[in-house]
Write an enzyme that holds these catalytic residues in place. Structure first.
Site, mmCIF file in Angstrom:
data_model
loop_
_atom_site.group_PDB
_atom_site.id
_atom_site.type_symbol
_atom_site.label_atom_id
_atom_site.label_comp_id
_atom_site.label_asym_id
_atom_site.label_seq_id
_atom_site.Cartn_x
_atom_site.Cartn_y
_atom_site.Cartn_z
ATOM 1 N N HIS A 111 35.032 39.990 35.786
ATOM 2 C CA HIS A 111 33.640 39.631 36.020
ATOM 3 C C HIS A 111 32.820 40.911 36.187
ATOM 4 C CE1 HIS A 111 30.268 37.133 37.258
ATOM 5 N NE2 HIS A 111 30.041 38.018 38.214
ATOM 6 N N ASP A 152 34.701 32.313 39.880
ATOM 7 C CA ASP A 152 34.746 33.661 40.462
ATOM 8 C C ASP A 152 35.231 33.641 41.911
ATOM 9 O OD1 ASP A 152 33.714 34.760 38.068
ATOM 10 O OD2 ASP A 152 31.678 34.327 38.719
#
Length: 201
Positions: A111, A152
């Site tokens: 990410h 995430d």
């Protein structure tokens, strides 16, 4: 000697992170893992060309058929190929809790921020860098983490900071984060997990 862990890389676009993984494998930086499959959620993605150039099997599975059918087909393919580790490299499909729980600590994502900043549902690609610049933060970076049912939200494996420069645009920042963090962290994290997989076989 045990064979390397078998890796599948899931992609949706140009495949720059895939290329970093392929280059790391070529250079001997991932001795405990081997990329054996690339799956793209989009036909025509340049990542498929990168896979072909590297001699790696590639398939297209699009979520247009519906999430459940898509994930069922993906699961069948991954098990047919005896995959040990799944790497999400610019993969824009959010995987369901039903899917991720089948692969505990076997799915990694990169990410483009320092989680928990600028992450979660809807935060991907340029949107992350736009948010960082809008907030005025001075440092951003990238994170590799395990994937679970929370976007995430899985345990962090590695992070690296990247300084924001005065004249940065989302595009220049995105490129620098990729070059200085993502392309380094994802192969290193994959190798760490692949080594652990081999030790626990």
């Amino acid at each position: 000697m045990l064979t390397p862990a078998r890796i599948a890389v899931l992609v949706s676009g140009g495949g720059t992170n895939l290329q970093a993984l392929l280059d790391a494998q070529r250079d001997g930086k991932m001795p405990h893992g081997e990329i054996v499959l690339v799956v793209s959620s989009r036909a025509g993605a340049y990542a498929l060309t990168r896979a072909e150039n590297a001699g790696v099997a590639a398939r297209v599975l699009t979520p247009s058929c519906g999430q459940e059918l898509f994930e069922n087909e993906l699961s069948v393919l991954l098990r047919e190929q005896e995959i040990d580790l799944i790497l999400l490299a610019g993969f824009t499909v959010i995987l369901s809790a039903e899917f991720t729980k089948q692969w505990p600590r076997r799915i990694l994502n990169v990410h483009p921020s320092l989680i928990p900043a600028f992450c979660g549902k809807g935060m991907y690609g340029l949107k992350v860098h736009e948010a960082a610049l809008a907030k005025g933060v001075k440092v951003t970076g990238a994170t590799v983490h395990f994937v679970n049912e929370i976007p995430d939200g899985g345990k962090i494996i590695m992070q690296k900071a990247v300084y924001i420069e005065e004249n940065d645009t989302p595009e220049t920042l995105q490129r620098r984060v990729m070059e200085n963090a993502e392309w380094e962290l994802l192969p290193r994290s994959a190798e760490i997990v692949c080594e652990s997989i081999k030790e626990n076989r």
